[in-house]
Design an enzyme around this catalytic site. Structure first.
Site, PDB file in Angstrom:
ATOM      1  N   LYS A 136      23.939 -52.513   8.157  1.00 47.17           N
ATOM      2  CA  LYS A 136      24.287 -51.825   9.404  1.00 47.17           C
ATOM      3  C   LYS A 136      23.120 -50.978   9.899  1.00 47.17           C
ATOM      4  O   LYS A 136      22.795 -50.963  11.103  1.00 47.17           O
ATOM      5  CB  LYS A 136      25.519 -50.941   9.188  1.00 47.17           C
ATOM      6  N   SER A 159      27.827 -46.285   6.784  1.00 49.23           N
ATOM      7  CA  SER A 159      28.634 -46.289   5.558  1.00 49.23           C
ATOM      8  C   SER A 159      29.507 -47.529   5.531  1.00 49.23           C
ATOM      9  O   SER A 159      29.685 -48.215   6.534  1.00 49.23           O
ATOM     10  CB  SER A 159      29.513 -45.032   5.479  1.00 49.23           C
ATOM     11  N   ASP A 160      30.062 -47.788   4.365  1.00 52.37           N
ATOM     12  CA  ASP A 160      31.015 -48.882   4.237  1.00 52.37           C
ATOM     13  C   ASP A 160      31.987 -48.557   3.115  1.00 52.37           C
ATOM     14  O   ASP A 160      31.690 -47.749   2.230  1.00 52.37           O
ATOM     15  CB  ASP A 160      30.320 -50.212   3.952  1.00 52.37           C
ATOM     16  N   GLN A 161      33.158 -49.191   3.200  1.00 53.68           N
ATOM     17  CA  GLN A 161      34.192 -48.968   2.197  1.00 53.68           C
ATOM     18  C   GLN A 161      34.942 -50.262   1.922  1.00 53.68           C
ATOM     19  O   GLN A 161      35.215 -51.040   2.835  1.00 53.68           O
ATOM     20  CB  GLN A 161      35.203 -47.910   2.673  1.00 53.68           C
TER      21      GLN A 161
END
Length: 294
Positions: A136, A159-161
């Site tokens: 990203k 961010s990522d989850q």
């Protein structure tokens, strides 16, 4: 086919109970711990309806009062040594992440990375979220090249989850059947919200990143509730297939080891730490090279 998590990544320790006088005990908890990272401490909040959304700060202090912040565009703080202006870009289309960063006191602009997340694959959940946050950041920087003069310290936050349940990575479900499977898997069990936050200093090219992994323990989730939320669809269009902050979902959360902002996708404490580290680094460069941003 959902990716299986590698073995040996989980470790449970004793359950933690809140101490008296509103204090919250901290300690080591079972987590996915990336290689080379120390095992972090986390708070445990026992849910009792909406009041469980935000665990109390230690000693009854307000969560926002115990530390200085770089608020807005003007950043004057003796501790970081950086005076002047600061730009923050949030690389996310998530309304929850926008709300959390705004609640932290920051002004920022928003850009979304147009990437195919399914094209980025890793076997382990902590490696997957890191790779996605980096992808990203790379995509957004490509779009910034022609119009960002870098004349001011600029931080990009991505961010990522993913959720992990029964050793399987759970991303955003691709069908109602998959959403149903995800939610049924949580019933009476535990899930992990694996987050990675990346702060890229666009002025220096340096990056700071880290993981935060809360644990969510569930009561039994009845089939009637699962049928209802799957049919409506609005609560399932998130990583893991269930919007846990929705009031109708809260009664099924038995306890949380971690913080709700981390469950929502942007852990406050980690994000604040990474911003401070990046600003400190920028301040040191500014002192050594006073005209670096001019």
């Amino acid at each position: 086919m959902p990716a299986k998590c590698s073995r040996g990544m989980l470790a449970r320790t004793e359950n933690l109970e809140p101490e008296k006088e509103g204090k919250v005990k901290t300690g080591k908890v079972g987590k996915y711990v990336p290689r080379g990272c120390g095992r972090a401490t986390a708070r445990m909040a026992t849910f009792s309806g909406i009041d469980g959304l935000r665990p109390p700060a230690p000693n009854g202090q307000d969560a926002h009062s115990s530390e200085k912040r770089w608020v807005g565009k003007e950043t004057h703080d003796e501790e970081c040594g950086l005076c002047g202006s600061l730009k923050i870009i949030l690389g996310s289309s998530s309304q929850a992440r926008r709300a959390i960063l705004s609640d932290m006191g920051y002004e920022f602009t928003v850009m979304s990375a147009d990437i195919d997340e399914r094209a980025v694959r890793r076997e382990k959940p902590e490696e997957l979220v890191k790779a996605l946050a980096e992808a990203k950041a790379d995509a957004i920087q490509l779009n910034l090249c022609d119009r960002d003069s870098r004349d001011l310290p600029t931080l990009l936050i991505t961010s990522d989850q993913v959720k992990v349940s029964k050793g399987v990575i759970r991303e955003r479900p691709r069908s109602t059947e998959e959403a149903r499977e995800f939610i049924k898997g949580y019933s009476g069990d535990v899930a992990f919200a694996v987050n990675y936050v990346l702060v890229t200093n666009l002025s220096t090219g340096d990056t700071k990143g880290g993981w935060d992994i809360p644990e969510i323990y569930f009561h039994h989730i009845p089939d009637e509730f699962i049928d209802k939320v799957v049919k409506e669809g609005g609560m399932t269009c998130v990583a893991g297939g269930l919007r846990l902050i929705h009031p109708s979902a809260l009664p099924f959360i038995k306890e949380l080891v971690g913080t709700m902002d981390s469950v929502r996708g942007l852990p406050r404490n980690l994000t604040e730490k990474l911003i401070r580290e990046s600003l400190q680094e920028t301040a040191e460069i500014t002192i050594e090279q006073p005209n670096v941003f001019k």
